[in-house]
Scaffold this motif. Structure first.
Motif, PDB file in Angstrom:
ATOM      1  N   GLY A   1     -27.769   3.448  15.883  1.00  0.00           N
ATOM      2  CA  GLY A   1     -27.570   2.511  14.764  1.00  0.00           C
ATOM      3  C   GLY A   1     -27.620   3.119  13.381  1.00  0.00           C
ATOM      4  N   PHE A   2     -27.379   4.417  13.284  1.00  0.00           N
ATOM      5  CA  PHE A   2     -27.487   5.044  11.965  1.00  0.00           C
ATOM      6  C   PHE A   2     -26.162   5.489  11.349  1.00  0.00           C
ATOM      7  N   VAL A   3     -25.058   5.289  12.048  1.00  0.00           N
ATOM      8  CA  VAL A   3     -23.744   5.442  11.394  1.00  0.00           C
ATOM      9  C   VAL A   3     -22.888   4.232  11.751  1.00  0.00           C
ATOM     10  N   ASP A   4     -21.967   3.920  10.831  1.00  0.00           N
ATOM     11  CA  ASP A   4     -21.110   2.752  11.056  1.00  0.00           C
ATOM     12  C   ASP A   4     -19.971   3.062  12.007  1.00  0.00           C
ATOM     13  N   MET A   5     -19.379   4.238  11.874  1.00  0.00           N
ATOM     14  CA  MET A   5     -18.248   4.567  12.737  1.00  0.00           C
ATOM     15  C   MET A   5     -18.024   6.073  12.807  1.00  0.00           C
ATOM     16  N   ILE A   6     -17.386   6.456  13.900  1.00  0.00           N
ATOM     17  CA  ILE A   6     -16.985   7.841  14.059  1.00  0.00           C
ATOM     18  C   ILE A   6     -15.481   7.891  13.868  1.00  0.00           C
ATOM     19  N   VAL A   7     -15.053   8.723  12.960  1.00  0.00           N
ATOM     20  CA  VAL A   7     -13.633   8.765  12.612  1.00  0.00           C
ATOM     21  C   VAL A   7     -13.114  10.185  12.755  1.00  0.00           C
ATOM     22  N   GLU A   8     -12.001  10.335  13.446  1.00  0.00           N
ATOM     23  CA  GLU A   8     -11.391  11.660  13.593  1.00  0.00           C
ATOM     24  C   GLU A   8     -10.730  12.084  12.289  1.00  0.00           C
ATOM     25  N   ARG A   9     -10.733  13.366  12.119  1.00  0.00           N
ATOM     26  CA  ARG A   9     -10.189  13.955  10.899  1.00  0.00           C
ATOM     27  C   ARG A   9      -8.780  13.470  10.589  1.00  0.00           C
ATOM     28  N   LYS A  10      -7.964  13.387  11.629  1.00  0.00           N
ATOM     29  CA  LYS A  10      -6.570  13.041  11.386  1.00  0.00           C
ATOM     30  C   LYS A  10      -6.398  11.597  10.909  1.00  0.00           C
ATOM     31  N   ARG A  11      -7.404  10.768  11.134  1.00  0.00           N
ATOM     32  CA  ARG A  11      -7.316   9.372  10.673  1.00  0.00           C
ATOM     33  C   ARG A  11      -8.120   9.129   9.396  1.00  0.00           C
ATOM     34  N   MET A  12      -8.797  10.149   8.910  1.00  0.00           N
ATOM     35  CA  MET A  12      -9.765   9.947   7.820  1.00  0.00           C
ATOM     36  C   MET A  12      -9.133   9.370   6.549  1.00  0.00           C
ATOM     37  N   ARG A  13      -8.026   9.934   6.126  1.00  0.00           N
ATOM     38  CA  ARG A  13      -7.358   9.458   4.900  1.00  0.00           C
ATOM     39  C   ARG A  13      -7.008   7.976   5.028  1.00  0.00           C
ATOM     40  N   SER A  14      -6.453   7.646   6.157  1.00  0.00           N
ATOM     41  CA  SER A  14      -6.039   6.272   6.403  1.00  0.00           C
ATOM     42  C   SER A  14      -7.237   5.328   6.377  1.00  0.00           C
ATOM     43  N   VAL A  15      -8.294   5.687   7.091  1.00  0.00           N
ATOM     44  CA  VAL A  15      -9.476   4.816   7.148  1.00  0.00           C
ATOM     45  C   VAL A  15     -10.104   4.667   5.764  1.00  0.00           C
ATOM     46  N   LEU A  16     -10.260   5.781   5.057  1.00  0.00           N
ATOM     47  CA  LEU A  16     -10.875   5.718   3.728  1.00  0.00           C
ATOM     48  C   LEU A  16     -10.060   4.833   2.786  1.00  0.00           C
ATOM     49  N   SER A  17      -8.742   5.018   2.812  1.00  0.00           N
ATOM     50  CA  SER A  17      -7.918   4.243   1.880  1.00  0.00           C
ATOM     51  C   SER A  17      -7.967   2.752   2.226  1.00  0.00           C
ATOM     52  N   HIS A  18      -7.952   2.430   3.512  1.00  0.00           N
ATOM     53  CA  HIS A  18      -8.036   1.016   3.882  1.00  0.00           C
ATOM     54  C   HIS A  18      -9.379   0.398   3.513  1.00  0.00           C
ATOM     55  N   LEU A  19     -10.449   1.158   3.713  1.00  0.00           N
ATOM     56  CA  LEU A  19     -11.770   0.631   3.349  1.00  0.00           C
ATOM     57  C   LEU A  19     -11.860   0.373   1.850  1.00  0.00           C
ATOM     58  N   MET A  20     -11.289   1.280   1.072  1.00  0.00           N
ATOM     59  CA  MET A  20     -11.321   1.088  -0.384  1.00  0.00           C
ATOM     60  C   MET A  20     -10.491  -0.131  -0.775  1.00  0.00           C
ATOM     61  N   THR A  21      -9.333  -0.276  -0.145  1.00  0.00           N
ATOM     62  CA  THR A  21      -8.477  -1.434  -0.440  1.00  0.00           C
ATOM     63  C   THR A  21      -9.206  -2.738  -0.105  1.00  0.00           C
ATOM     64  N   LEU A  22      -9.897  -2.743   1.018  1.00  0.00           N
ATOM     65  CA  LEU A  22     -10.649  -3.943   1.415  1.00  0.00           C
ATOM     66  C   LEU A  22     -11.753  -4.306   0.415  1.00  0.00           C
ATOM     67  N   HIS A  23     -12.177  -3.307  -0.366  1.00  0.00           N
ATOM     68  CA  HIS A  23     -13.188  -3.580  -1.383  1.00  0.00           C
ATOM     69  C   HIS A  23     -12.562  -3.825  -2.751  1.00  0.00           C
ATOM     70  N   GLY A  24     -11.257  -4.029  -2.768  1.00  0.00           N
ATOM     71  CA  GLY A  24     -10.600  -4.445  -4.006  1.00  0.00           C
ATOM     72  C   GLY A  24     -10.126  -3.317  -4.913  1.00  0.00           C
ATOM     73  N   TYR A  25     -10.242  -2.094  -4.479  1.00  0.00           N
ATOM     74  CA  TYR A  25      -9.755  -0.987  -5.317  1.00  0.00           C
ATOM     75  C   TYR A  25      -8.243  -0.903  -5.211  1.00  0.00           C
ATOM     76  N   LYS A  26      -7.598  -0.731  -6.366  1.00  0.00           N
ATOM     77  CA  LYS A  26      -6.136  -0.825  -6.434  1.00  0.00           C
ATOM     78  C   LYS A  26      -5.470   0.542  -6.441  1.00  0.00           C
ATOM     79  N   LYS A  27      -4.286   0.581  -5.846  1.00  0.00           N
ATOM     80  CA  LYS A  27      -3.460   1.788  -5.908  1.00  0.00           C
ATOM     81  C   LYS A  27      -2.861   1.909  -7.308  1.00  0.00           C
ATOM     82  N   ILE A  28      -2.720   3.132  -7.747  1.00  0.00           N
ATOM     83  CA  ILE A  28      -2.083   3.366  -9.050  1.00  0.00           C
ATOM     84  C   ILE A  28      -0.620   3.693  -8.823  1.00  0.00           C
ATOM     85  N   GLU A  29       0.256   3.011  -9.557  1.00  0.00           N
ATOM     86  CA  GLU A  29       1.697   3.312  -9.432  1.00  0.00           C
ATOM     87  C   GLU A  29       2.058   4.312 -10.514  1.00  0.00           C
ATOM     88  N   ASP A  30       2.649   5.427 -10.105  1.00  0.00           N
ATOM     89  CA  ASP A  30       3.035   6.421 -11.122  1.00  0.00           C
ATOM     90  C   ASP A  30       4.393   6.090 -11.718  1.00  0.00           C
TER      91      ASP A  30
END
Ligand SMILES: [Zn+2]
Lengths: 291, 267
Positions: free
Chosen positions: A262-291
């Motif tokens: 019970g001391f970690v929320d999830m185990i994430v493989e390296r190849k999925r890390m970018r995807s998981v991190l970006s989705h978690l941030m989006t779920l917390h309301g952080y916005k993508k910047i359009e260049d």
């Protein structure tokens, strides 16, 4: 090459005792040509291991990356802006050979200390990020690691940004005495303020995360992610074995063990890390910047 | 100021005759009610918690407990807490915050316990959470190191507005023995490591970790436990008075700054 590889694997599978194996590694396997998985002991040519981003092809152990490799794998290309890149530690308690050791490490690794911090984007979401590097004194936490982490988090609090910390560490840096212990309080204080400001803090536990780093900012994420099969704990394995006078099971203190307890929320493989991190941030309301 | 070397102090604070928090509590506080358990798993006797009164001020007391004999030490695990000890301390600290009661911590531990169960129940997480929560606890926190301040196990009760050190007390990031075995691959050189690590009360004041050194009568607390208790009480009463006067936001900002500025680097 494959011949050498076969001979070597036979040797490892022959059931000979541990210490002998260790000697064989030293004597017969050129360290830079082969990678021996610390979890399943499979030996693979190093170029193969590199090609799969340092993940064991047999057991999925996620091996150590340099901070630069981690940043390149994680953030949008060209988005990383390092901060405090020139910060270097003093020698607060005149510890034997500390200055000399650091000079040598700075030359061999190109690092100034055991962490690189900065601002970056992950799938166009701006984020403050810190990445520890075990090549530098096992990524132990002294003044520089503590200060850079604290500033990274404080900047995120000020700019209302999420923080992602890739942790790896042998613990507090003994060579800086009590000053290093106090970095645990300093970094945790910064996390507390970021928390009060309602911002997202994600820690990604990588191999190995132990000691005073586990007992401070690494364990304080809103979301705690670990890579597969990495070692995470407070006390060192050998210390515990010394106390209980018996060998610990192989899976003790691995990411999967922590998930189970019970001391970690999830185990994430390296190849999925970018995807998981970006989705978690989006779920917390952080916005993508359009260049 | 102590005239002993760091190693002599290390031997002294490990002596069985060294007074423990159980000796001091009845001499410092007018009342004391022990409160048990972390409400999550169990009750760790390595950390004692409760409510007491010092002069007219109610306080929450948290203390690492060294046993005075083998029996007591079996119970208190030689003052090496498990996660539930730290979680009990946090529970009582939050309770103190609720009732606007200051917190007094007594630190005396070789370190957090290193064992299978401690790992299974999240020793690292427990210490981390204490450090973070104490950093923002909205009530004054005063800590005193009585003997050994062992690393993270001590810091978990050491995030405070004011830290006092008994004059022979020590505070270290790693046990001198552990340091010696890493540095020279020889644990028996721990006496040298004591000097190398800079772990004395004077060192703590120099690095901004401690604000006060509390005198031990005739060079050692065991010579006169009454006088030592009186000196500790004076330190606590003064520190409480000073910090209870402060606006809570200022108190928290000063606490943050105290730790924020520790670190030695160049840019
Ligand atoms: Zn493997």
């Amino acid at each position: 090459m494959s011949n050498i590889f076969n001979v070597v694997s036979k040797r490892f599978n022959s059931g000979s005792s541990e210490p002998e194996n260790k000697n064989n590694v030293k004597n017969n396997i050129p360290d830079n040509l082969f990678f021996k998985c610390p979890r399943c002991r499979t030996v693979v040519p190093r170029y193969t291991y590199r090609d799969v981003n340092r993940v064991c092809p047999n057991c999925n152990y996620h091996g150590r990356l340099t901070a630069q490799q981690r940043i390149a794998l994680t953030v949008d290309k060209g988005s990383f802006r390092e901060i405090d890149g020139g910060m270097m530690s003093r020698d607060p308690i005149d510890f034997p050979d500390y200055t000399k050791k650091q000079q040598a490490l700075r030359e061999s690794t190109g690092l100034k200390d055991a962490i690189i911090t900065g601002e970056a984007r992950i799938r166009r979401i701006p984020v403050m990020i810190g990445v520890m590097d075990t090549r530098y004194m096992m990524a132990s936490m002294g003044s520089v690691v503590g200060e850079k982490i604290t500033r990274t988090i404080e900047t995120a609090t000020r700019k209302k940004m999420p923080v992602i910390m890739f942790t790896a560490s042998g613990g507090a840096r003994m060579q800086e005495g009590i000053v290093s212990l106090m970095q645990m309080a300093k970094t945790s204080g910064a996390v507390a303020k970021h928390n009060e400001a309602g911002q997202l803090y994600i820690t990604v536990l990588t191999d190995p995360t132990t000691g005073g780093v586990t007992a401070s900012f690494a364990s304080l994420g809103d979301i705690i992610i670990a890579e597969p099969k990495v070692l995470v704990g407070f006390a060192g394995r050998r210390v515990i074995e010394g106390t209980i006078k018996q060998r610990l099971p192989d899976d003790f203190q691995l990411a999967e063990f922590l998930l189970d307890k019970g001391f970690v929320d999830m185990i994430v493989e390296r190849k999925r890390m970018r995807s998981v991190l970006s989705h978690l941030m989006t779920l917390h309301g952080y916005k993508k910047i359009e260049d | 100021m102590s005239e002993l070397t760091a190693w002599e102090r290390q031997l002294l604070v490990r002596e069985k005759t060294r007074p423990t928090v159980n000796d001091y509590i009845p001499l410092i506080f007018d009342e004391f009610y022990e409160l048990h358990g972390d409400r999550l798993y169990g009750d760790d006797a390595a950390i004692m918690g409760g409510i007491g009164r010092i002069d007219d001020q109610p306080v929450t007391i948290l203390a690492e407990v060294k046993g005075r004999d083998l029996n007591e030490n079996k119970k208190t695990n030689f003052a090496m807490p498990h996660p539930e000890g730290y979680r009990k301390a946090l529970r009582l600290a939050k309770q103190a915050e609720k009732f606007h009661r200051p917190v007094v911590c007594f630190i005396d531990t070789p370190g957090a316990f290193c064992g299978i169960e401690a790992e299974e129940r999240g020793q690292g997480e427990a210490i981390a959470r204490n450090i973070m929560e104490f950093m923002r606890l909205k009530t004054p926190v005063i800590s005193v190191v009585l003997g050994e301040g062992g690393s993270g196990g001590a810091l978990a009760l050491g995030v405070c507005d004011k830290l006092g050190m008994l004059e022979n007390a020590l505070y270290s990031v790693i046990s001198p023995r552990g340091c010696a075995s890493i540095l020279w691959k020889d644990a028996s050189r721990e006496h040298e490591a004591c000097d190398v690590l800079h772990i004395t009360a004077e060192d703590m004041v120099k690095f901004g970790v401690a604000e006060g050194i509390i005198e031990e009568p005739n060079g050692s607390a065991e010579h006169d436990v009454y006088k030592t208790a009186e000196n500790i009480k004076d330190f606590l009463v003064d520190s409480l008075k000073e910090n209870l006067r402060k606006d809570i936001d200022i108190l928290l900002e000063q606490r943050y700054t105290k730790f924020r500025k520790i670190g030695e680097f160049t840019e």
